[in-house]
Write a protein that holds these residues in place. Sequence first.
Motif, PDB file in Angstrom:
ATOM      1  N   ALA A   1       0.816  -1.216   0.000  1.00 49.24           N
ATOM      2  CA  ALA A   1       0.000   0.000   0.000  1.00 49.24           C
ATOM      3  C   ALA A   1       0.848   1.263   0.000  1.00 49.24           C
ATOM      4  O   ALA A   1       0.517   2.247  -0.671  1.00 49.24           O
ATOM      5  CB  ALA A   1      -0.933  -0.001   1.210  1.00 49.24           C
ATOM      6  N   ASP A   2       1.938   1.249   0.739  1.00 40.89           N
ATOM      7  CA  ASP A   2       2.822   2.411   0.821  1.00 40.89           C
ATOM      8  C   ASP A   2       3.373   2.784  -0.551  1.00 40.89           C
ATOM      9  O   ASP A   2       3.621   3.949  -0.834  1.00 40.89           O
ATOM     10  CB  ASP A   2       3.961   2.086   1.789  1.00 40.89           C
ATOM     11  CG  ASP A   2       4.903   3.254   2.013  1.00 40.89           C
ATOM     12  OD1 ASP A   2       4.442   4.416   2.034  1.00 40.89           O
ATOM     13  OD2 ASP A   2       6.122   3.008   2.177  1.00 40.89           O
ATOM     14  N   LYS A   3       3.532   1.785  -1.402  1.00 38.39           N
ATOM     15  CA  LYS A   3       4.186   2.014  -2.692  1.00 38.39           C
ATOM     16  C   LYS A   3       3.222   2.138  -3.864  1.00 38.39           C
ATOM     17  O   LYS A   3       3.629   2.567  -4.948  1.00 38.39           O
ATOM     18  CB  LYS A   3       5.211   0.900  -2.940  1.00 38.39           C
ATOM     19  CG  LYS A   3       6.347   0.944  -1.901  1.00 38.39           C
ATOM     20  CD  LYS A   3       7.201  -0.307  -1.905  1.00 38.39           C
ATOM     21  CE  LYS A   3       8.317  -0.192  -0.879  1.00 38.39           C
ATOM     22  NZ  LYS A   3       7.829  -0.086   0.528  1.00 38.39           N
ATOM     23  N   ILE A   4       1.937   1.789  -3.642  1.00 38.61           N
ATOM     24  CA  ILE A   4       0.992   1.885  -4.767  1.00 38.61           C
ATOM     25  C   ILE A   4      -0.183   2.810  -4.471  1.00 38.61           C
ATOM     26  O   ILE A   4      -1.115   2.878  -5.266  1.00 38.61           O
ATOM     27  CB  ILE A   4       0.454   0.504  -5.194  1.00 38.61           C
ATOM     28  CG1 ILE A   4      -0.524  -0.064  -4.150  1.00 38.61           C
ATOM     29  CG2 ILE A   4       1.593  -0.470  -5.488  1.00 38.61           C
ATOM     30  CD1 ILE A   4      -1.333  -1.253  -4.659  1.00 38.61           C
ATOM     31  N   GLU A   5      -0.140   3.516  -3.343  1.00 32.90           N
ATOM     32  CA  GLU A   5      -1.271   4.420  -3.066  1.00 32.90           C
ATOM     33  C   GLU A   5      -1.411   5.408  -4.223  1.00 32.90           C
ATOM     34  O   GLU A   5      -0.429   5.761  -4.863  1.00 32.90           O
ATOM     35  CB  GLU A   5      -1.092   5.099  -1.702  1.00 32.90           C
ATOM     36  CG  GLU A   5       0.178   5.925  -1.500  1.00 32.90           C
ATOM     37  CD  GLU A   5      -0.028   7.385  -1.883  1.00 32.90           C
ATOM     38  OE1 GLU A   5      -1.069   7.728  -2.470  1.00 32.90           O
ATOM     39  OE2 GLU A   5       0.900   8.166  -1.608  1.00 32.90           O
TER      40      GLU A   5
END
Length: 211
Positions: free
Chosen positions: A144-148
Amino acid sequence: MKTNDFSSSSQNSFNIEEKIEQVRLYAQSAEKQSRFEHSERTAKMCETLALRYGLDGRRAFLAGIGHDICKECPDPLMITLAVGDGLPVGALESKKTALLHGRAAAQLLKTGFCIQDDEVIEAVQNHTFGKKGMSDFAKLLFIADKIEPGREHMTPERLKSFEKFSLNELTFLIVQENIDYLQSKGKKVADVTFELYEYLKQLIKEESRRG
Protein backbone atom coordinates in the motif's frame (compact mmCIF):
# COMPACT_ATOMS: atom_id res chain seq x y z
CA MET A 1 -3.66 10.77 26.45
CA LYS A 2 -6.19 8.12 27.34
CA THR A 3 -5.11 4.67 26.19
CA ASN A 4 -6.85 1.32 26.02
CA ASP A 5 -5.20 -2.07 25.72
CA PHE A 6 -5.57 -3.33 22.17
CA SER A 7 -4.51 -6.71 20.87
CA SER A 8 -5.46 -9.06 18.06
CA SER A 9 -6.82 -11.48 20.64
CA SER A 10 -9.07 -8.95 22.38
CA GLN A 11 -10.29 -6.21 20.09
CA ASN A 12 -13.59 -4.51 19.45
CA SER A 13 -14.85 -1.82 17.13
CA PHE A 14 -14.82 0.85 19.83
CA ASN A 15 -11.18 0.27 20.71
CA ILE A 16 -9.92 0.03 17.14
CA GLU A 17 -11.76 3.18 16.08
CA GLU A 18 -10.45 5.02 19.13
CA LYS A 19 -6.89 3.94 18.35
CA ILE A 20 -7.25 4.96 14.70
CA GLU A 21 -8.45 8.42 15.72
CA GLN A 22 -5.67 8.87 18.29
CA VAL A 23 -2.99 7.89 15.80
CA ARG A 24 -4.60 9.89 12.99
CA LEU A 25 -4.61 13.06 15.08
CA TYR A 26 -1.01 12.49 16.10
CA ALA A 27 0.03 11.87 12.50
CA GLN A 28 -1.73 15.06 11.42
CA SER A 29 0.23 17.07 13.99
CA ALA A 30 3.60 15.31 13.52
CA GLU A 31 3.74 15.13 9.73
CA LYS A 32 3.84 17.85 7.13
CA GLN A 33 0.61 18.12 5.18
CA SER A 34 1.79 16.28 2.08
CA ARG A 35 3.06 13.36 4.14
CA PHE A 36 -0.13 13.20 6.18
CA GLU A 37 -2.14 13.05 2.96
CA HIS A 38 0.13 10.19 1.84
CA SER A 39 -0.51 8.44 5.16
CA GLU A 40 -4.27 8.75 4.72
CA ARG A 41 -4.11 7.38 1.17
CA THR A 42 -1.85 4.54 2.32
CA ALA A 43 -4.27 3.69 5.14
CA LYS A 44 -7.21 3.58 2.73
CA MET A 45 -5.27 1.46 0.25
CA CYS A 46 -4.14 -0.85 3.04
CA GLU A 47 -7.76 -1.34 4.08
CA THR A 48 -8.84 -1.96 0.47
CA LEU A 49 -6.15 -4.61 0.03
CA ALA A 50 -7.04 -6.24 3.34
CA LEU A 51 -10.66 -6.63 2.30
CA ARG A 52 -9.60 -7.99 -1.09
CA TYR A 53 -7.43 -10.67 0.49
CA GLY A 54 -9.73 -11.56 3.38
CA LEU A 55 -7.86 -9.77 6.16
CA ASP A 56 -8.96 -7.22 8.77
CA GLY A 57 -9.59 -3.88 7.09
CA ARG A 58 -9.67 -1.58 10.12
CA ARG A 59 -6.49 -2.99 11.62
CA ALA A 60 -4.89 -2.53 8.21
CA PHE A 61 -6.07 1.10 8.20
CA LEU A 62 -4.47 1.58 11.63
CA ALA A 63 -1.14 0.28 10.34
CA GLY A 64 -1.35 2.58 7.33
CA ILE A 65 -2.22 5.75 9.21
CA GLY A 66 0.61 5.12 11.67
CA HIS A 67 3.40 3.98 9.39
CA ASP A 68 5.10 7.37 8.91
CA ILE A 69 4.50 9.04 12.29
CA CYS A 70 8.25 9.14 12.97
CA LYS A 71 9.40 10.10 9.46
CA GLU A 72 10.06 13.68 10.57
CA CYS A 73 11.43 12.93 14.06
CA PRO A 74 14.83 14.40 14.96
CA ASP A 75 17.54 11.79 14.35
CA PRO A 76 18.42 11.23 18.04
CA LEU A 77 14.78 10.53 18.92
CA MET A 78 14.31 8.29 15.91
CA ILE A 79 17.34 6.21 16.85
CA THR A 80 16.28 6.00 20.50
CA LEU A 81 12.82 4.78 19.55
CA ALA A 82 13.99 2.38 16.84
CA VAL A 83 16.54 0.49 18.94
CA GLY A 84 13.81 -0.15 21.48
CA ASP A 85 12.91 -3.19 19.38
CA GLY A 86 16.20 -4.80 20.38
CA LEU A 87 17.40 -5.25 16.80
CA PRO A 88 20.75 -4.01 15.49
CA VAL A 89 21.03 -0.93 13.30
CA GLY A 90 21.86 -2.13 9.80
CA ALA A 91 24.53 -0.74 7.50
CA LEU A 92 22.07 1.26 5.38
CA GLU A 93 20.24 2.56 8.46
CA SER A 94 23.49 3.72 10.04
CA LYS A 95 24.24 5.78 6.93
CA LYS A 96 20.72 7.18 6.57
CA THR A 97 18.88 7.51 9.86
CA ALA A 98 15.55 8.18 8.12
CA LEU A 99 15.45 4.51 7.14
CA LEU A 100 14.78 3.75 10.82
CA HIS A 101 11.45 5.57 10.73
CA GLY A 102 9.37 2.39 10.42
CA ARG A 103 11.02 0.74 13.39
CA ALA A 104 10.70 3.97 15.37
CA ALA A 105 7.01 4.30 14.47
CA ALA A 106 6.35 0.71 15.51
CA GLN A 107 7.89 1.36 18.93
CA LEU A 108 5.97 4.61 19.35
CA LEU A 109 2.71 2.82 18.56
CA LYS A 110 3.56 0.24 21.23
CA THR A 111 4.79 2.59 23.96
CA GLY A 112 2.89 5.79 23.21
CA PHE A 113 -0.45 4.38 22.11
CA CYS A 114 -0.44 1.02 23.93
CA ILE A 115 -1.04 -0.86 20.68
CA GLN A 116 -0.06 -4.47 21.37
CA ASP A 117 -1.26 -5.97 18.08
CA ASP A 118 1.76 -7.92 16.85
CA GLU A 119 0.68 -7.87 13.20
CA VAL A 120 0.16 -4.10 13.14
CA ILE A 121 3.53 -3.56 14.81
CA GLU A 122 5.29 -5.97 12.43
CA ALA A 123 3.73 -4.27 9.41
CA VAL A 124 4.83 -0.78 10.48
CA GLN A 125 8.27 -1.99 11.55
CA ASN A 126 9.02 -3.61 8.19
CA HIS A 127 7.28 -1.43 5.64
CA THR A 128 10.52 0.14 4.38
CA PHE A 129 12.61 -2.92 3.52
CA GLY A 130 10.24 -5.82 4.03
CA LYS A 131 11.64 -9.08 5.36
CA LYS A 132 11.69 -12.77 4.55
CA GLY A 133 8.77 -14.56 6.16
CA MET A 134 6.76 -11.46 6.99
CA SER A 135 3.07 -12.05 7.60
CA ASP A 136 0.37 -11.55 5.00
CA PHE A 137 -0.79 -8.59 7.08
CA ALA A 138 2.65 -6.96 6.83
CA LYS A 139 2.61 -7.46 3.07
CA LEU A 140 -0.49 -5.25 2.87
CA LEU A 141 1.30 -2.19 4.20
CA PHE A 142 4.47 -2.85 2.23
CA ILE A 143 2.37 -2.82 -0.95
CA ALA A 144 0.00 0.00 0.00
CA ASP A 145 2.82 2.41 0.82
CA LYS A 146 4.19 2.01 -2.69
CA ILE A 147 0.99 1.88 -4.77
CA GLU A 148 -1.27 4.42 -3.07
CA PRO A 149 -2.89 6.54 -5.79
CA GLY A 150 -0.88 9.66 -4.96
CA ARG A 151 2.25 8.01 -6.35
CA GLU A 152 2.87 9.64 -9.71
CA HIS A 153 3.34 6.34 -11.57
CA MET A 154 0.04 4.92 -10.31
CA THR A 155 -2.95 5.28 -12.61
CA PRO A 156 -6.47 3.92 -12.06
CA GLU A 157 -5.84 1.44 -14.87
CA ARG A 158 -2.63 0.19 -13.27
CA LEU A 159 -4.26 -0.17 -9.88
CA LYS A 160 -7.10 -2.09 -11.49
CA SER A 161 -4.61 -4.45 -13.15
CA PHE A 162 -3.24 -5.46 -9.75
CA GLU A 163 -6.54 -7.12 -8.81
CA LYS A 164 -5.68 -10.26 -10.79
CA PHE A 165 -2.70 -11.11 -8.59
CA SER A 166 -2.55 -13.19 -5.44
CA LEU A 167 -1.14 -11.42 -2.40
CA ASN A 168 2.25 -13.09 -2.82
CA GLU A 169 2.32 -12.28 -6.54
CA LEU A 170 1.51 -8.64 -5.93
CA THR A 171 4.07 -8.36 -3.15
CA PHE A 172 6.69 -9.93 -5.42
CA LEU A 173 5.87 -7.49 -8.22
CA ILE A 174 6.18 -4.48 -5.91
CA VAL A 175 9.43 -5.75 -4.39
CA GLN A 176 10.83 -6.31 -7.88
CA GLU A 177 9.82 -2.82 -9.00
CA ASN A 178 11.29 -1.31 -5.83
CA ILE A 179 14.62 -3.08 -6.40
CA ASP A 180 14.69 -2.00 -10.05
CA TYR A 181 13.93 1.61 -9.09
CA LEU A 182 16.62 1.79 -6.42
CA GLN A 183 19.21 0.23 -8.70
CA SER A 184 18.30 2.62 -11.52
CA LYS A 185 19.07 5.49 -9.14
CA GLY A 186 22.38 3.96 -8.10
CA LYS A 187 21.12 3.27 -4.58
CA LYS A 188 22.00 0.21 -2.54
CA VAL A 189 19.25 -2.30 -1.91
CA ALA A 190 19.01 -3.77 1.59
CA ASP A 191 19.99 -7.41 1.91
CA VAL A 192 16.67 -8.16 3.63
CA THR A 193 14.83 -6.87 0.54
CA PHE A 194 16.74 -9.27 -1.71
CA GLU A 195 15.97 -12.06 0.76
CA LEU A 196 12.29 -11.17 0.59
CA TYR A 197 12.46 -11.21 -3.22
CA GLU A 198 13.90 -14.73 -3.30
CA TYR A 199 11.52 -15.92 -0.60
CA LEU A 200 8.47 -14.70 -2.51
CA LYS A 201 9.72 -16.17 -5.76
CA GLN A 202 9.88 -19.57 -4.08
CA LEU A 203 6.43 -19.15 -2.53
CA ILE A 204 4.91 -18.32 -5.90
CA LYS A 205 6.53 -21.39 -7.47
CA GLU A 206 4.99 -23.52 -4.75
CA GLU A 207 1.60 -21.88 -5.27
CA SER A 208 1.87 -22.61 -9.00
CA ARG A 209 2.68 -26.29 -8.38
CA ARG A 210 -0.36 -26.63 -6.17
CA GLY A 211 -2.44 -25.23 -9.01
